[in-house]
Design an enzyme around this catalytic site. Structure first.
Site, PDB file in Angstrom:
ATOM      1  CE  LYS A  94      38.466  35.166  35.166  1.00 42.90           C
ATOM      2  NZ  LYS A  94      39.815  34.591  35.243  1.00 42.90           N
ATOM      3  CD  GLU A 116      35.728  42.059  31.215  1.00 44.75           C
ATOM      4  OE1 GLU A 116      34.573  42.228  30.766  1.00 44.75           O
ATOM      5  OE2 GLU A 116      35.962  41.348  32.216  1.00 44.75           O
ATOM      6  CB  SER A 383      41.296  29.925  40.619  1.00 47.41           C
ATOM      7  OG  SER A 383      42.638  30.295  40.358  1.00 47.41           O
TER       8      SER A 383
HETATM    9  C1  LIG Z   1      40.903  35.162  35.929  1.00 52.35           C
HETATM   10  C2  LIG Z   1      41.553  34.229  36.835  1.00 52.35           C
HETATM   11  C3  LIG Z   1      41.871  34.578  38.165  1.00 52.35           C
HETATM   12  C4  LIG Z   1      41.678  35.961  38.717  1.00 52.35           C
HETATM   13  O1  LIG Z   1      40.370  36.409  38.737  1.00 52.35           O
HETATM   14  P1  LIG Z   1      39.513  36.502  40.091  1.00 52.35           P
HETATM   15  O2  LIG Z   1      38.312  37.255  39.656  1.00 52.35           O
HETATM   16  O3  LIG Z   1      40.322  37.238  41.103  1.00 52.35           O
HETATM   17  O4  LIG Z   1      39.220  35.120  40.508  1.00 52.35           O
HETATM   18  C5  LIG Z   1      42.398  33.615  39.011  1.00 52.35           C
HETATM   19  N1  LIG Z   1      42.650  32.360  38.553  1.00 52.35           N
HETATM   20  C6  LIG Z   1      42.386  31.990  37.285  1.00 52.35           C
HETATM   21  C7  LIG Z   1      42.687  30.594  36.879  1.00 52.35           C
HETATM   22  C8  LIG Z   1      41.825  32.892  36.387  1.00 52.35           C
HETATM   23  O5  LIG Z   1      41.564  32.509  35.137  1.00 52.35           O
END
Ligand SMILES: *Cc1c(COP(=O)(O)O)cnc(C)c1O
Length: 398
Positions: A94, A116, A383
């Site tokens: 993020k 948000e 992610s």
């Molecule tokens: C917020 C988040 C997601 C989901 O958000 P996307 O916009 O679909 O990437 C996925 N993995 C993590 C670690 C997150 O914090």
């Protein structure tokens, strides 16, 4: 012969029939101005240079492309590489977007930032860059989420952000977005809204995608260095869709690279017990964009459920709706139980605690990798890291 995909979105923010600008009249001009300002910034080498410098020295890019040797051996099929977004400052992808957007906000003279957040990861990323740039920071968060994610609330507050509880409706992410939109309508002359996923009105889905493309750009270069060829398969989890589009986008015109997005199947595909928009969802408009979403026959948005707060949202980003419609990307889902099992598998074979969101992508890898030949190459986007999920995972797994 390769046929290049058309460039999306078009000038009005449409991805085929999806996307667009479904916002109150007062936000139309500010959003159009934002699109113009973004286009200028994108083409300005000094903007890109500042972003690249901070991505490297502050955020920790490039992230490694790590060959998961033991996990590969255990599954007995494709070679599995992890793109390590979990190693970034603040613990998830993020920050790529939060940093890009705050540089844009600074460039266009905004002094106040709103955002948000659901699980709190985007709130933390936003609070982080606000502290770094000395900007006022207001984060709207559902009261229920604040309780579930107390650690992230504390992180935001420690960095000087004001976290505002939202008690309407389900008191989770959807209501927090409504509250942020309400604020923005009244404050847009001096406030920038750092939206947290590839969602909402144009130009957000495009901007957020562009700020995350660095994931795929790096992965492409890294796999060519390591393997001398492109991967056969890319896998990523899909909430709003920002980490997935960031990985996928630079490969879209590589016909032989297959891509799979993994949504949250929750407790199974039963209304209100999952968040898999392509399973039982319909076309509709939510919070600025036209896309696939979960709604009942009257068009009322349905409740959603996932063990991972970051995937627990009723709509998917419009570019994913488009890529699904043209058959370029496949979408599947993993249930809560499958994600938790994959969390455990990665923790115990590789010594890496993944975020529960990322664990949905890992769950699909567990399913598909054994059926692929040993010389197949798979990249899965890790992610985020699982520190925030330790309590929840312990409850289920220990
Ligand atoms: C917020 C988040 C997601 C989901 O958000 P996307 O916009 O679909 O990437 C996925 N993995 C993590 C670690 C997150 O914090």
């Amino acid at each position: 012969m390769s046929t290049l995909l058309p460039t999306v979105p078009d000038a009005t923010g449409h991805y085929g029939p999806f996307g667009g600008m479904f916002v109150p009249e007062t936000l139309m001009t500010p959003l159009q101005d934002l699109a113009v300002a973004y286009e200028e910034a994108r083409q300005d080498p000094s903007f890109q240079a500042e972003l690249d410098d901070l991505l490297h020295n502050y955020v920790g890019r490039p992230t490694p492309l790590y060959f998961a040797d033991r996990w590969t051996e255990k599954l007995g099929g494709a070679k599995i590489y992890l793109k390590r977004e979990d190693l970034l400052h603040t613990g998830a992808h993020k920050i790529n977007n939060a940093l890009g957007q705050i540089l844009l906000a600074k460039r266009i003279g905004k002094t106040r930032i709103i955002a948000e957040t659901g699980a709190g990861q985007h709130g933390v990323a936003t609070a982080t860059v606000c502290a770094r740039f000395g900007m006022e920071c207001i984060v709207y968060m559902g009261a229920v989420d604040m309780e579930r994610q107390a650690l992230n609330v504390a992180r935001m507050r420690l960095m000087g952000a004001k976290v505002v509880p939202v008690t309407a409706g389900q008191a989770t992410l959807k209501e927090a977005v409504n509250e942020a939109m309400r604020d923005w309508v009244a404050s847009v002359d001096h406030t920038h809204y750092i939206l947290g996923s590839a969602l909402g009105s144009h130009p957000f889905p495009m901007m957020v995608r562009d700020f995350h493309r660095v994931i795929g750009v790096e992965a492409r270069q890294q796999i060519l260095e390591k393997e001398g060829r492109l991967p056969d398969l890319l896998v990523a989890c899909v909430g709003g869709g920002s980490n997935a589009i960031g990985l996928f986008h630079p490969f879209l015109n590589d016909e032989n690279v297959r891509m799979v997005g993994v949504e949250a199947g929750g407790e199974g595909i039963v209304p209100e017990r999952h968040a898999a928009r392509f399973q039982g969802g319909k076309l509709g408009v939510l919070q600025g964009t036209k896309t696939w979403l979960l709604a009942n026959d009257d068009g009322q948005i349905e409740l959603t459920h996932s063990v991972s707060a970051g995937l627990d949202y009723a709509a998917i980003g419009p570019e994913h709706a488009y890529l699904q419609s043209i058959g370029r990307v496949e979408y599947t889902y993993a249930t809560d139980d499958e994600a938790l099992a994959a969390f455990k598998a990665l923790a115990t074979t590789e010594g890496i605690l993944p975020a529960l969101e990322s664990s949905h992508a890992l769950a699909y890898v567990e399913k598909i990798a054994p059926s692929l030949p040993k010389n197949a190459i798979l990249i899965v986007n890790l992610s985020g890291r699982g520190d925030k999920d330790v309590e929840q995972a312990s409850k289920y797994l220990l």
